[in-house]
Design an enzyme around this catalytic site. Structure first.
Site, PDB file in Angstrom:
ATOM      1  N   GLU A  30      17.740 -32.806 -32.186  1.00 51.17           N
ATOM      2  CA  GLU A  30      16.820 -33.945 -32.304  1.00 51.17           C
ATOM      3  C   GLU A  30      15.460 -33.422 -32.748  1.00 51.17           C
ATOM      4  O   GLU A  30      14.978 -32.418 -32.225  1.00 51.17           O
ATOM      5  CB  GLU A  30      16.623 -34.673 -30.971  1.00 51.17           C
ATOM      6  CG  GLU A  30      17.769 -35.532 -30.537  1.00 51.17           C
ATOM      7  CD  GLU A  30      17.484 -36.322 -29.273  1.00 51.17           C
ATOM      8  OE1 GLU A  30      16.336 -36.767 -29.084  1.00 51.17           O
ATOM      9  OE2 GLU A  30      18.417 -36.481 -28.483  1.00 51.17           O
ATOM     10  N   GLU A  72      19.692 -33.762 -22.847  1.00 56.74           N
ATOM     11  CA  GLU A  72      18.404 -33.480 -22.178  1.00 56.74           C
ATOM     12  C   GLU A  72      18.552 -33.427 -20.661  1.00 56.74           C
ATOM     13  O   GLU A  72      17.984 -34.244 -19.919  1.00 56.74           O
ATOM     14  CB  GLU A  72      17.367 -34.535 -22.585  1.00 56.74           C
ATOM     15  CG  GLU A  72      17.062 -34.507 -24.076  1.00 56.74           C
ATOM     16  CD  GLU A  72      15.911 -35.407 -24.493  1.00 56.74           C
ATOM     17  OE1 GLU A  72      15.666 -36.401 -23.800  1.00 56.74           O
ATOM     18  OE2 GLU A  72      15.267 -35.115 -25.510  1.00 56.74           O
TER      19      GLU A  72
HETATM   20  C1  BG6 Z   1      15.067 -38.014 -26.684  1.00 54.82           C
HETATM   21  C2  BG6 Z   1      16.349 -38.723 -26.393  1.00 54.82           C
HETATM   22  O1  BG6 Z   1      14.390 -37.915 -25.480  1.00 54.82           O
HETATM   23  O2  BG6 Z   1      14.131 -38.610 -27.501  1.00 54.82           O
HETATM   24  C3  BG6 Z   1      16.661 -39.900 -27.297  1.00 54.82           C
HETATM   25  O3  BG6 Z   1      17.441 -37.851 -26.324  1.00 54.82           O
HETATM   26  C4  BG6 Z   1      15.376 -40.625 -27.625  1.00 54.82           C
HETATM   27  O4  BG6 Z   1      17.606 -40.695 -26.649  1.00 54.82           O
HETATM   28  C5  BG6 Z   1      14.466 -39.670 -28.363  1.00 54.82           C
HETATM   29  O5  BG6 Z   1      15.571 -41.798 -28.336  1.00 54.82           O
HETATM   30  C6  BG6 Z   1      13.179 -40.286 -28.887  1.00 54.82           C
HETATM   31  O6  BG6 Z   1      12.508 -40.935 -27.872  1.00 54.82           O
HETATM   32  P1  BG6 Z   1      12.085 -42.458 -27.994  1.00 54.82           P
HETATM   33  O7  BG6 Z   1      11.572 -42.802 -26.681  1.00 54.82           O
HETATM   34  O8  BG6 Z   1      11.064 -42.500 -29.070  1.00 54.82           O
HETATM   35  O9  BG6 Z   1      13.297 -43.225 -28.359  1.00 54.82           O
END
Ligand code: BG6
Length: 477
Positions: A375, A181
């Site tokens: 993701e 990211e």
């Molecule tokens: C993304 C990141 O922004 O979202 C992860 O690459 C992160 O590291 C994921 O865990 C989900 O966000 P969060 O804040 O719910 O853990």
């Protein structure tokens, strides 16, 4: 019967990151990572916003120090991934395990040995390792000593690190991502760029200069990775999610376009090899310029990425009217208004499966490079029933709807390499430090205060995802 739209060699799997699952935060010579000074709960926000303050403060409990102890339990976890039929696992290497201070001359052999075993274990289970080189994980010593990525020297330290891991895992790892990211440096600069700010510094200028150093480092890593092994596929990674205009007022349209560009800006450089045409005016209006040499321009132009990876959790909504914007949603690194057509997660993230299709199409139209969804997922509270079962139908529903739209995106003509839902095993949330914000198919017995046995349990979604993979995405029921 209609042919399945998903290609045979599609990389189904899951995604995790060292800083949120490994624990063992100082074991075998590891140095400190940015996450290691962050508390969970209410104080996390202030610590994330000001790394300098966080470095000085004692918070007591730090969720990352043990995390889900993947460092010691990875073999059992990989067994479960294998049982689900994973074709790949996206994880990251912790830079501070390999170079504890970031600027060390020689790598830490003990740290490398851990990744040797992890990668070998994946390969032995026919699971392709997909490696993020820096997932919010610039060694903390580099922040203390150099102020993080604002200092040009980090390019050399990063390349030194890349050189070690590209050589060590040559022939074993093919898919790499240079920075997780990369646009996050604008939104959470301590995480994205290991940045701290001094009194009187122009924060935006520092962020963009730091981003420029990362972009050059990413291009040089792409070059190096290709030289060491021409089979390597080196990608960039964007925190994606289309930003919609609040109304059809052209001012809102323009605002949404500008905010989309804030994020695409980085990928424009990594995928097209040069700063976008709108950059000049953008810098001019912000009142500064960043230093870019002719040599760097050449490096950027000659070393574009092989694929564009991205995370997608939600779409966002923006208005040009500050009064309207003051009703924005909280709980997200990105500013967004609530979308009246859509629901939100328990953490206020808008749920928008169609937005995934829109985002895929936007990115593919813009870059014409293979995409990789690395993701996606729903952070939710899970309840363990008396018989020990966890019926996470809401997660199944979220993922089903997103996979349906992903397939629509492929039908639209988007070339997609794979799909790795986030936090395939429960891990520590990046933004909140909570364990209770769970994403996994596998439950980990641990609470927000660090209590629990760390025992792993399959959730209902485990068998569901197994079926999805075994039918190559045909059966989503
Ligand atoms: C993304 C990141 O922004 O979202 C992860 O690459 C992160 O590291 C994921 O865990 C989900 O966000 P969060 O804040 O719910 O853990």
């Amino acid at each position: 019967m209609m042919k399945n739209i998903i290609p045979e060699n599609f990389l189904w799997g899951g995604a995790i990151a060292a800083n949120q699952c490994e624990g063992a935060y100082l074991e075998d010579g590891k140095g400190m990572s940015p996450v290691d000074i962050l508390p969970g709960g209410a104080l996390r926000k202030e610590a994330l916003a000001d790394a300098k303050k966080a470095m000085e403060k004692e918070y007591g409990y730090y969720p990352s120090h043990v995390s889900i102890d993947f460092y010691h339990r990875y073999k059992g976890d990989i067994k479960l991934f294998k049982e689900m039929g994973f074709k790949c696992l996206r994880t990251s290497i912790s830079w501070a395990r390999i170079f504890p201070n970031g600027d060390d001359q020689a790598p830490n052999e003990e740290g490398l040995k851990f990744y040797d075993s992890l990668i070998d274990e994946l390969i032995a289970n026919d699971i392709e390792p997909v490696i993020t080189i820096n997932h919010f994980d610039t060694p903390l010593e580099l922040t203390k000593k150099y102020g993080g990525w604002k200092n040009r020297k980090l390019i050399d330290f990063y390349l030194n690190y890349c050189n070690v891991i590209f050589n060590r895992y040559k022939g074993k790892v093919k898919y790499w991502m240079t920075f997780n990211e990369i646009n996050m440096i604008l939104h959470i600069p301590s995480f994205g760029g290991g940045l701290i700010f001094e009194e009187g510094e122009n924060i935006n200028q520092i962020k963009y200069q730091g981003a420029h150093h990362q972009l050059v480092a990413s291009a040089l890593a792409t070059k190096l990775g290709h030289e060491i092994d021409p089979e390597n596929k080196i990608g960039c990674m964007l925190a994606a999610g289309q930003i919609y205009p609040y109304t059809c007022n052209p001012e809102d349209i323009l605002e949404a376009q500008a905010r989309n560009r804030d994020n695409y800006f980085f990928i424009d450089v990594q995928a097209r090899g040069k700063y976008p045409s709108y950059a000049n005016r953008m810098f001019e209006e912000m009142g500064f310029n960043i230093e870019i040499t002719e040599e760097e321009k050449k490096i950027l132009a000659e070393n574009t990425v092989d694929y564009v990876a991205f995370s997608y959790y939600s779409s966002r909504l923006r208005s040009a009217d500050p009064v309207v914007m003051s009703q924005k949603l909280t709980g997200n690194a990105f500013k967004s208004l609530p979308n009246p057509y859509l629901k939100q997660s328990e953490w206020g993230w808008t749920i928008d499966p169609v937005g995934l299709r829109i985002t895929m199409n936007e990115l593919y139209d813009r870059y014409q490079k293979p995409l990789f969804i690395v993701e996606n997922g729903l952070g939710a509270v899970d309840k363990v029933e008396e018989d020990g079962s966890i019926n996470d139908d809401y997660r199944i529903e979220y993922l089903r709807k997103h996979i349906e739209q992903m397939k629509e995106g492929i039908k639209d003509g988007v070339e997609l390499i794979g799909y790795t839902p986030w936090g395939c095993i429960d891990l520590v949330s990046a933004s909140t430090g909570e364990m209770s914000k769970r994403y996994g198919f596998i439950y980990v017995d641990k609470d927000d205060n660090g209590n629990g046995t760390l025992e792993r349990t399959k959730k209902k979604s485990f068998d569901w995802y197994k079926k999805v993979i075994s039918t190559n995405g045909e059966n989503l029921e």
